[in-house]
Design an enzyme around this catalytic site. Structure first.
Site, short mmCIF file in Angstrom:
data_model
loop_
_atom_site.label_atom_id
_atom_site.label_comp_id
_atom_site.label_asym_id
_atom_site.label_seq_id
_atom_site.Cartn_x
_atom_site.Cartn_y
_atom_site.Cartn_z
N HIS A 13 34.08 29.81 -38.44
CA HIS A 13 34.05 30.29 -37.05
C HIS A 13 33.57 31.73 -36.97
O HIS A 13 33.88 32.57 -37.82
CB HIS A 13 35.41 30.12 -36.38
N GLU A 21 37.28 29.36 -32.06
CA GLU A 21 38.34 28.88 -32.95
C GLU A 21 39.65 29.58 -32.67
O GLU A 21 40.73 28.96 -32.72
CB GLU A 21 37.92 29.11 -34.42
N GLU A 22 39.59 30.87 -32.39
CA GLU A 22 40.80 31.67 -32.21
C GLU A 22 41.58 31.33 -30.94
O GLU A 22 42.71 31.79 -30.77
CB GLU A 22 40.45 33.16 -32.22
N ASP A 53 37.54 29.46 -44.20
CA ASP A 53 38.29 30.42 -43.40
C ASP A 53 38.98 31.42 -44.32
O ASP A 53 38.72 31.46 -45.53
CB ASP A 53 39.31 29.69 -42.51
N ASP A 109 38.34 37.63 -40.82
CA ASP A 109 38.70 36.30 -40.33
C ASP A 109 37.84 36.03 -39.09
O ASP A 109 38.17 36.49 -38.01
CB ASP A 109 40.19 36.26 -39.98
#
Length: 350
Positions: free
Chosen positions: A62, A204-205, A227, A175
């Site tokens: 991501h 994604e978050e 990830d 991240d």
């Protein structure tokens, strides 16, 4: 380009959930000429395809980072904000920010009431984000709007990636920009035996949204998420809470999910997990296994697509996740590149 330089460029790019365009510009530039196809889907994911084999391997990393969004501008020119993703309140205060307005970047700082005028009980409490605001130096709402800042303008934290000792790097959005860098480098090096769909997912978050739609459209035979994961090799955390260590190799997931029973996460498909272990041992790189409570990855969405997809996760150990000063090892990143190249060039576990 050295892996460090690629991670640095991606880390310092801005792209909160729903506003990932600047990061995609970097990804596209580095993949140009190295993949067979490069396109975006209707949701905004960037999809790179390489290889012409019979089976499809979907690999997701991501591109979005945690951040903020303009919620309100008061009459005196101070900005109130909402969170995009899991932003801990205690890491926000005093951070310098970039507000991405329609006329360009406007710099500011997150402030609150000075400790000198706090009551005794206030000093002992965590300052929550609803008591914070952003100061861009304006004197009125009109001044802020004239700068191009509007309701809904995205906000990122301003941080430079720096080198620490022993091959560690520290910066924001590792991240999952470190994972994005690894995936780019693996695509450049590999000559896939099958059809690799490398997907740079959005949002994604805020709920694995990009992975959910792309898994449905690609119809993969096997899915992987790249990830970061929680490294616990520092003070104030027990070994059993996070046994993974920075610098000890990529992490192959066994299971993840919520703390109350690993719900909502992924139990890695046994064949996929063992495939990754065998590949790591074949090329003699260090690796770690983990069961992690408290979070999940794009693979949790990929596995549930259509009739189901055998899925797994390989992660980079990272200290201080979601702190805007995350720490990863360049050696771990290089070993993860090698593992992905081996995976792309090997038979799939089907």
């Amino acid at each position: 380009m050295p892996l460090y330089e690629l991670i640095k460029e991606l880390s310092e790019s801005s792209g909160v959930a729903g506003f990932e365009g600047e990061v995609f510009d970097v990804v596209k530039r580095h993949l140009n000429g190295f993949v067979d196809e490069l396109y975006s889907d209707g949701f905004g994911n960037l999809i790179a395809v390489k290889g012409k084999g019979k089976y499809k391997l979907l690999v997701a990393a991501h591109v979005d980072e945690i951040g903020l969004i303009v919620k309100h501008i008061d009459d005196n020119g101070f900005i109130r904000f909402a969170k995009l993703g899991g932003v801990p309140d205690h890491v926000l205060l005093g951070q310098r920010v970039k507000v991405h307005g329609v006329k360009g970047v406007v710099r500011g700082v997150i402030g609150c009431k000075a400790i000198h005028v706090m009551k005794e009980d206030e000093r002992k409490q965590l300052v929550t984000y609803d008591k914070m605001f952003i100061d861009v130096g304006a004197r009125s709402k009109r001044e802020v709007e004239d700068l191009g800042v509007k309701l809904g303008s995205p906000i990122t934290i301003e941080k430079e990636l720096v080198m620490l000792g022993n091959g560690l790097v520290c910066g924001k959005s590792l991240d999952d920009r470190a994972g994005v860098a690894v995936l780019i480098e693996a695509l450049k090096r590999a000559s896939p035996r099958h059809k690799v769909y490398a997907v740079f997912t959005v949002q994604e978050e805020v709920g694995l949204r990009g992975a959910t739609v792309v898994a449905y459209s690609v119809k993969p035979d096997v899915g992987l998420a790249i990830d970061t994961t929680i490294a616990g090799d520092h003070p104030e955390i027990a070994v059993h809470e996070a046994p993974v260590k920075v610098g000890f190799g990529p992490v192959i997931l066994v299971a993840d999910g919520r703390r109350d029973g690993l719900g909502g996460g992924l139990i890695a498909h046994p064949k996929v997990r063992q495939w990754l272990v065998n590949l790591a041992e074949d090329i003699n790189i260090p690796y770690q296994l983990e069961v992690v409570e408290g979070g999940t990855t794009d693979a949790a969405a990929i596995q549930l697509s259509r009739q189901g997809v055998p899925a797994g996760v390989v992660s980079l150990p990272a200290r201080y996740l979601h702190s805007f000063s995350e720490v990863v090892s360049l050696a771990d990143a290089e070993n993860l590149v090698k593992l992905l190249v081996k995976a792309f060039e090997s038979d799939l576990p089907i």
